[in-house]
Design a protein around this motif. Sequence first.
Motif, PDB file in Angstrom:
ATOM      1  N   MET A 223       0.658  10.132  -3.593  1.00 38.60           N
ATOM      2  CA  MET A 223       0.094   9.418  -2.137  1.00 38.60           C
ATOM      3  C   MET A 223       1.058   8.133  -1.941  1.00 38.60           C
ATOM      4  SD  MET A 223      -1.811  11.563  -0.910  1.00 38.60           S
ATOM      5  CE  MET A 223      -2.322  10.380   0.614  1.00 38.60           C
ATOM      6  N   THR A 224       1.171   7.459  -2.951  1.00 38.62           N
ATOM      7  CA  THR A 224       2.110   6.229  -2.993  1.00 38.62           C
ATOM      8  C   THR A 224       3.420   6.371  -2.831  1.00 38.62           C
ATOM      9  OG1 THR A 224       0.676   5.055  -4.521  1.00 38.62           O
ATOM     10  CG2 THR A 224       2.707   3.933  -3.971  1.00 38.62           C
ATOM     11  N   ARG A 225       4.106   7.561  -3.038  1.00 37.73           N
ATOM     12  CA  ARG A 225       5.400   7.836  -3.189  1.00 37.73           C
ATOM     13  C   ARG A 225       5.617   8.188  -1.604  1.00 37.73           C
ATOM     14  NH1 ARG A 225       8.236  12.392  -2.558  1.00 37.73           N
ATOM     15  NH2 ARG A 225      10.388  12.309  -3.337  1.00 37.73           N
ATOM     16  N   THR A 226       4.503   8.946  -0.950  1.00 37.69           N
ATOM     17  CA  THR A 226       4.532   9.383   0.360  1.00 37.69           C
ATOM     18  C   THR A 226       4.574   8.247   1.532  1.00 37.69           C
ATOM     19  OG1 THR A 226       3.657  11.282  -0.141  1.00 37.69           O
ATOM     20  CG2 THR A 226       3.609  10.855   2.204  1.00 37.69           C
ATOM     21  N   VAL A 259       1.820  -0.263   2.759  1.00 37.31           N
ATOM     22  CA  VAL A 259       1.444   0.571   2.014  1.00 37.31           C
ATOM     23  C   VAL A 259      -0.153   0.577   1.398  1.00 37.31           C
ATOM     24  CG1 VAL A 259       1.802   1.842  -0.124  1.00 37.31           C
ATOM     25  CG2 VAL A 259       3.698   1.714   1.659  1.00 37.31           C
ATOM     26  N   ALA A 260      -0.101  -0.945   0.970  1.00 35.31           N
ATOM     27  CA  ALA A 260      -1.198  -1.296   0.728  1.00 35.31           C
ATOM     28  C   ALA A 260      -2.583  -1.099   1.372  1.00 35.31           C
ATOM     29  CB  ALA A 260      -1.220  -2.905   0.047  1.00 35.31           C
ATOM     30  N   VAL A 261      -2.529  -1.252   2.662  1.00 32.73           N
ATOM     31  CA  VAL A 261      -3.522  -0.983   3.522  1.00 32.73           C
ATOM     32  C   VAL A 261      -4.133   0.507   3.473  1.00 32.73           C
ATOM     33  CG1 VAL A 261      -4.326  -0.982   5.890  1.00 32.73           C
ATOM     34  CG2 VAL A 261      -2.731  -2.885   5.040  1.00 32.73           C
ATOM     35  N   GLN A 262      -3.144   1.309   3.305  1.00 34.44           N
ATOM     36  CA  GLN A 262      -3.402   2.794   3.253  1.00 34.44           C
ATOM     37  C   GLN A 262      -3.971   3.165   1.888  1.00 34.44           C
ATOM     38  OE1 GLN A 262       0.742   3.790   4.677  1.00 34.44           O
ATOM     39  NE2 GLN A 262      -0.187   5.048   6.034  1.00 34.44           N
ATOM     40  N   LEU A 263      -3.588   2.463   0.723  1.00 30.08           N
ATOM     41  CA  LEU A 263      -3.964   2.661  -0.552  1.00 30.08           C
ATOM     42  C   LEU A 263      -5.426   2.323  -0.762  1.00 30.08           C
ATOM     43  CD1 LEU A 263      -0.570   1.399  -2.593  1.00 30.08           C
ATOM     44  CD2 LEU A 263      -1.679   3.858  -2.322  1.00 30.08           C
ATOM     45  N   TYR A 328     -10.189  -1.963   5.135  1.00 30.74           N
ATOM     46  CA  TYR A 328      -9.066  -1.490   6.051  1.00 30.74           C
ATOM     47  C   TYR A 328      -9.057  -2.470   7.038  1.00 30.74           C
ATOM     48  CZ  TYR A 328      -5.777   1.972   7.570  1.00 30.74           C
ATOM     49  OH  TYR A 328      -4.573   2.606   8.075  1.00 30.74           O
ATOM     50  N   ARG A 329     -10.314  -2.712   7.591  1.00 30.38           N
ATOM     51  CA  ARG A 329     -10.518  -3.535   8.985  1.00 30.38           C
ATOM     52  C   ARG A 329     -10.019  -4.958   8.645  1.00 30.38           C
ATOM     53  NH1 ARG A 329     -13.572  -1.002  13.427  1.00 30.38           N
ATOM     54  NH2 ARG A 329     -14.594   1.153  12.553  1.00 30.38           N
ATOM     55  N   LEU A 330     -10.393  -5.577   7.602  1.00 29.78           N
ATOM     56  CA  LEU A 330      -9.856  -6.897   7.264  1.00 29.78           C
ATOM     57  C   LEU A 330      -8.581  -7.045   6.888  1.00 29.78           C
ATOM     58  CD1 LEU A 330     -12.965  -7.883   4.809  1.00 29.78           C
ATOM     59  CD2 LEU A 330     -12.571  -8.390   7.357  1.00 29.78           C
ATOM     60  N   MET A 331      -7.926  -6.023   6.217  1.00 27.45           N
ATOM     61  CA  MET A 331      -6.336  -6.143   5.858  1.00 27.45           C
ATOM     62  C   MET A 331      -5.401  -5.652   7.004  1.00 27.45           C
ATOM     63  SD  MET A 331      -6.646  -4.287   2.167  1.00 27.45           S
ATOM     64  CE  MET A 331      -4.949  -4.660   1.729  1.00 27.45           C
TER      65      MET A 331
END
Length: 336
Positions: A223-226, A259-263, A328-331
């Motif tokens: 997932m991180t790679r994508t 990416v960090a937000v999605q992770l 997610y909302r905070l970041m």
Amino acid sequence: MSWLTRIASTLGSLLLTLFGLSVLTFFIGRVMPTDPVLAAVGDNAPQAVIERVRQEMGLDQPLYIQFWHYLTQILHGDFGRSILTSNPVSQDIARFFPATLELATAAIIVAAIIGIPLGVWAAVRQGKWIDQVIRVVCLAGHSLPVFVLALLSLLVFYAVLGIAPGPGRQDIIYQDMVPQVTGLLTVDSLLAKDYDAFWDALAHMAQPVLILAYFSMAYITRMTRTFMLNALSGEFVITARAKGLSSRRVIWRHAFPTVAVQLVTVLALTYAGLLEGAVVTENVFSWPGLGQYLTTSLMNADMNPVVGATLLVGTAYVLLNLCADILYRLMDPRVK
């Protein structure tokens, strides 16, 4: 006012989901091909005893009354009694769940520390040999059954090489020697300043943690790679490179924050999956956690623990999704 609306909506969704889980677990306990009365009194019990126990358990009442009693009990934290242990299910869960929590928490930490950099590295080196190696390793992590890897690990490192401790959570000489405060053996041994017990507990955790971390790492890396491939092809990254910024700065200061937000969601779902998916690993390594408790209860037709453990894992899954949504909302200020 918008924040109050969001909180109310989130809490409403949480309560609705928990109610749905309660309905699901109730009917799971009723449709299982086992009779809880016979499981309690035995197959050879007299019919009068069977009828009396059935009445005491409330199973002679209509289904909607049984569900109302069940819902009232779980709202008070009462999941009934276990036939095997003769203890309240909530008491058993409080005793077994910390072992699973400790295992899953250590596994997700190891998986994140290894998997996220590997995913970033694979995306930066897209198409190169290192990218291909990482993808093959991740594919193996998704393909190999967990019980096969667990049995091979015990065979090689414990039986053949003798460099790893055997199954269980602790050697027999340390059992019941550490006062329970949190239920997490490594934490309790540190609080008690019993460093020998701490290293012994850490050694017993190594194999099951690394196996669970490997399977979680495979998903996190992919997932991180994508996500990183999408970020690195963005116009803001192209602009940063055109300005002459170093590759390290472009990757970690510009691309990775998006990416960090999605992770956050990926890690939350993976952690929830570890809490509910450690059953096989716990049984192979004789780990006295919720998974082994659930399996033993299910094999002996002890349905109260099965229903209680299922509801607990489902609740943990919902709460982790809720926490991921809040983070997610905070970041990401773009999320309204």
